[in-house]
Design an enzyme around this catalytic site. Sequence first.
Site, PDB file in Angstrom:
ATOM      1  N   TYR A   1      -5.196  43.563 -18.150  1.00 51.61           N
ATOM      2  CA  TYR A   1      -4.673  43.140 -16.853  1.00 51.61           C
ATOM      3  C   TYR A   1      -3.999  41.762 -16.939  1.00 51.61           C
ATOM      4  O   TYR A   1      -3.172  41.423 -16.095  1.00 51.61           O
ATOM      5  CB  TYR A   1      -5.818  43.003 -15.831  1.00 51.61           C
ATOM      6  CG  TYR A   1      -6.268  44.282 -15.165  1.00 51.61           C
ATOM      7  CD1 TYR A   1      -5.909  45.531 -15.643  1.00 51.61           C
ATOM      8  CD2 TYR A   1      -7.075  44.222 -14.028  1.00 51.61           C
ATOM      9  CE1 TYR A   1      -6.350  46.687 -15.006  1.00 51.61           C
ATOM     10  CE2 TYR A   1      -7.504  45.371 -13.388  1.00 51.61           C
ATOM     11  CZ  TYR A   1      -7.152  46.600 -13.883  1.00 51.61           C
ATOM     12  OH  TYR A   1      -7.586  47.739 -13.247  1.00 51.61           O
ATOM     13  N   GLY A   2      -4.446  40.979 -17.934  1.00 50.32           N
ATOM     14  CA  GLY A   2      -4.151  39.543 -17.992  1.00 50.32           C
ATOM     15  C   GLY A   2      -2.706  39.133 -17.809  1.00 50.32           C
ATOM     16  O   GLY A   2      -2.420  38.059 -17.290  1.00 50.32           O
TER      17      GLY A   2
ATOM     18  N   ASP B   1     -14.448  46.262 -14.592  1.00 48.63           N
ATOM     19  CA  ASP B   1     -13.600  45.420 -15.454  1.00 48.63           C
ATOM     20  C   ASP B   1     -12.368  46.228 -15.846  1.00 48.63           C
ATOM     21  O   ASP B   1     -12.354  47.460 -15.728  1.00 48.63           O
ATOM     22  CB  ASP B   1     -14.365  45.000 -16.723  1.00 48.63           C
ATOM     23  CG  ASP B   1     -13.521  44.106 -17.626  1.00 48.63           C
ATOM     24  OD1 ASP B   1     -12.907  43.139 -17.114  1.00 48.63           O
ATOM     25  OD2 ASP B   1     -13.431  44.375 -18.840  1.00 48.63           O
ATOM     26  N   SER B   2     -11.347  45.512 -16.338  1.00 42.11           N
ATOM     27  CA  SER B   2     -10.145  46.201 -16.807  1.00 42.11           C
ATOM     28  C   SER B   2     -10.461  47.100 -18.007  1.00 42.11           C
ATOM     29  O   SER B   2      -9.725  48.043 -18.269  1.00 42.11           O
ATOM     30  CB  SER B   2      -9.095  45.171 -17.210  1.00 42.11           C
ATOM     31  OG  SER B   2      -9.603  44.363 -18.262  1.00 42.11           O
TER      32      SER B   2
ATOM     33  N   CYS C   1     -14.735  40.734 -14.145  1.00 42.81           N
ATOM     34  CA  CYS C   1     -13.432  40.469 -14.746  1.00 42.81           C
ATOM     35  C   CYS C   1     -12.893  39.210 -14.072  1.00 42.81           C
ATOM     36  O   CYS C   1     -12.776  39.168 -12.839  1.00 42.81           O
ATOM     37  CB  CYS C   1     -12.516  41.662 -14.481  1.00 42.81           C
ATOM     38  SG  CYS C   1     -10.812  41.404 -15.012  1.00 42.81           S
ATOM     39  N   ASN C   2     -12.595  38.207 -14.881  1.00 43.15           N
ATOM     40  CA  ASN C   2     -12.113  36.936 -14.318  1.00 43.15           C
ATOM     41  C   ASN C   2     -10.731  37.088 -13.720  1.00 43.15           C
ATOM     42  O   ASN C   2     -10.409  36.489 -12.699  1.00 43.15           O
ATOM     43  CB  ASN C   2     -12.080  35.862 -15.403  1.00 43.15           C
ATOM     44  CG  ASN C   2     -13.459  35.461 -15.843  1.00 43.15           C
ATOM     45  OD1 ASN C   2     -14.009  34.492 -15.346  1.00 43.15           O
ATOM     46  ND2 ASN C   2     -14.057  36.217 -16.755  1.00 43.15           N
ATOM     47  N   THR C   3      -9.897  37.892 -14.377  1.00 41.06           N
ATOM     48  CA  THR C   3      -8.523  38.058 -13.899  1.00 41.06           C
ATOM     49  C   THR C   3      -8.537  38.696 -12.516  1.00 41.06           C
ATOM     50  O   THR C   3      -7.846  38.249 -11.600  1.00 41.06           O
ATOM     51  CB  THR C   3      -7.731  38.925 -14.908  1.00 41.06           C
ATOM     52  OG1 THR C   3      -7.985  38.410 -16.224  1.00 41.06           O
ATOM     53  CG2 THR C   3      -6.254  38.877 -14.633  1.00 41.06           C
TER      54      THR C   3
ATOM     55  N   CYS D   1     -13.224  34.776 -19.692  1.00 41.83           N
ATOM     56  CA  CYS D   1     -12.788  36.170 -19.743  1.00 41.83           C
ATOM     57  C   CYS D   1     -13.960  36.958 -20.301  1.00 41.83           C
ATOM     58  O   CYS D   1     -14.529  36.575 -21.333  1.00 41.83           O
ATOM     59  CB  CYS D   1     -11.569  36.323 -20.643  1.00 41.83           C
ATOM     60  SG  CYS D   1     -11.143  38.052 -20.950  1.00 41.83           S
ATOM     61  N   THR D   2     -14.325  38.028 -19.627  1.00 37.92           N
ATOM     62  CA  THR D   2     -15.549  38.736 -20.018  1.00 37.92           C
ATOM     63  C   THR D   2     -15.412  39.483 -21.345  1.00 37.92           C
ATOM     64  O   THR D   2     -16.408  39.902 -21.923  1.00 37.92           O
ATOM     65  CB  THR D   2     -15.986  39.704 -18.903  1.00 37.92           C
ATOM     66  OG1 THR D   2     -14.893  40.593 -18.605  1.00 37.92           O
ATOM     67  CG2 THR D   2     -16.371  38.947 -17.654  1.00 37.92           C
ATOM     68  N   HIS D   3     -14.179  39.632 -21.822  1.00 40.39           N
ATOM     69  CA  HIS D   3     -13.995  40.237 -23.141  1.00 40.39           C
ATOM     70  C   HIS D   3     -14.383  39.283 -24.276  1.00 40.39           C
ATOM     71  O   HIS D   3     -14.716  39.732 -25.375  1.00 40.39           O
ATOM     72  CB  HIS D   3     -12.527  40.617 -23.364  1.00 40.39           C
ATOM     73  CG  HIS D   3     -12.110  41.901 -22.718  1.00 40.39           C
ATOM     74  ND1 HIS D   3     -12.005  42.057 -21.366  1.00 40.39           N
ATOM     75  CD2 HIS D   3     -11.741  43.091 -23.263  1.00 40.39           C
ATOM     76  CE1 HIS D   3     -11.582  43.288 -21.094  1.00 40.39           C
ATOM     77  NE2 HIS D   3     -11.426  43.933 -22.232  1.00 40.39           N
TER      78      HIS D   3
ATOM     79  N   GLU E   1      -9.875  45.392 -26.994  1.00 41.96           N
ATOM     80  CA  GLU E   1      -9.590  46.746 -26.504  1.00 41.96           C
ATOM     81  C   GLU E   1      -9.203  47.684 -27.652  1.00 41.96           C
ATOM     82  O   GLU E   1      -9.452  48.882 -27.601  1.00 41.96           O
ATOM     83  CB  GLU E   1      -8.469  46.723 -25.455  1.00 41.96           C
ATOM     84  CG  GLU E   1      -8.895  46.171 -24.099  1.00 41.96           C
ATOM     85  CD  GLU E   1      -9.936  47.050 -23.379  1.00 41.96           C
ATOM     86  OE1 GLU E   1      -9.734  48.257 -23.266  1.00 41.96           O
ATOM     87  OE2 GLU E   1     -10.965  46.479 -22.922  1.00 41.96           O
TER      88      GLU E   1
HETATM   89  N1  DGL Z   1     -12.217  40.993 -18.879  1.00 44.69           N
HETATM   90  C1  DGL Z   1     -11.042  40.517 -18.189  1.00 44.69           C
HETATM   91  C2  DGL Z   1     -11.265  39.086 -17.726  1.00 44.69           C
HETATM   92  O1  DGL Z   1     -12.411  38.666 -17.622  1.00 44.69           O
HETATM   93  C3  DGL Z   1      -9.846  40.735 -19.076  1.00 44.69           C
HETATM   94  C4  DGL Z   1      -8.619  40.912 -18.315  1.00 44.69           C
HETATM   95  C5  DGL Z   1      -7.556  41.692 -19.051  1.00 44.69           C
HETATM   96  O2  DGL Z   1      -7.616  42.901 -19.040  1.00 44.69           O
HETATM   97  O3  DGL Z   1      -6.629  41.038 -19.563  1.00 44.69           O
HETATM   98  O4  DGL Z   1     -10.348  38.377 -17.401  1.00 44.69           O
END
Ligand code: DGL
Length: 272
Positions: free
Chosen positions: A41-42, A9-10, A72-74, A191-193, A157
């Site tokens: 990353y978004g 993940d990011s 990570c979805n992104t 988004c996994t966050h 974060e």
């Molecule tokens: N956990 C990432 C997701 O699922 C977050 C991406 C990010 O860093 O913005 O999209």
Amino acid sequence: MNSPIGVFDSGYGGLTILRQMRQMLPQYDYLYLGDNARAPYGSHSFEIIYRYTLQAVAELFDRGCPLVILACNTASAKALRTIQQNDLPQLDATRRVLGVIRPTVEAVGSLSHTRHVGVLATAGTINSGSYEMELRKLWPDMTVTGQACPMWVPLVENYEFDSPGADYFVQKRIEGILRRDPEIDTLILGCTHYPLLMDKILKYTPPGVRIVPQGEYVAASLRSYLTRHADMQARLSQHGTCRYLTTENAEKFAESASLFMREAVTAEQCRL
Ligand code: DGL
């Protein structure tokens, strides 16, 4: 030598997926990689997200992972297909990279009664149109509304997910999407966050609207994948261990990750 399942993940978000995978499939070894130094990353362009994700996959391959989950979805929205189709044959055609969008989309079909579904995700994921496309392909009767939540990942974060400031951003996005389609009965946390903001999310979600975090579905999908792919399952080592890599400071990562994982975590810094 260990052949762990790589989880990327990011930053911290993939830990919400890792936790569920370890609960459902505790026998395997896991190697988590958070690119915290370059998160979020978004809001990055396709090229950057693709490049960063490919570097992470190559690193996890180098460290012995036969299988990598983009938690990570992104990254799943922007990089997964290109990596699977263009890079994997050159890197190592026998290894696999899987994402988190498809398992979530499959699960949601049986959850919504009104057939109006909302997707909360990063700007990158929403702008990619991946959820809309996948949902419409699998469930053509669904009306899908996407909502970017640009501040939510930085809140996690920066360990501000519990702060009063987070209320403002969470309330704004949830009210916003429900105003755009009041018939929504299911909100996907794409988004996994976002599960790390769950207390606030539940606080501003009216009763009757179901929140769908992804961890459980991604873990179940991994279990089913391994049942169907005995060759891959046989390549994975099974000592029940979990190691953590971060591109940021290892102590800082370990401190936050211990809280998110609800167990003591030690981490190692790595360079991508
Ligand atoms: N956990 C990432 C997701 O699922 C977050 C991406 C990010 O860093 O913005 O999209």
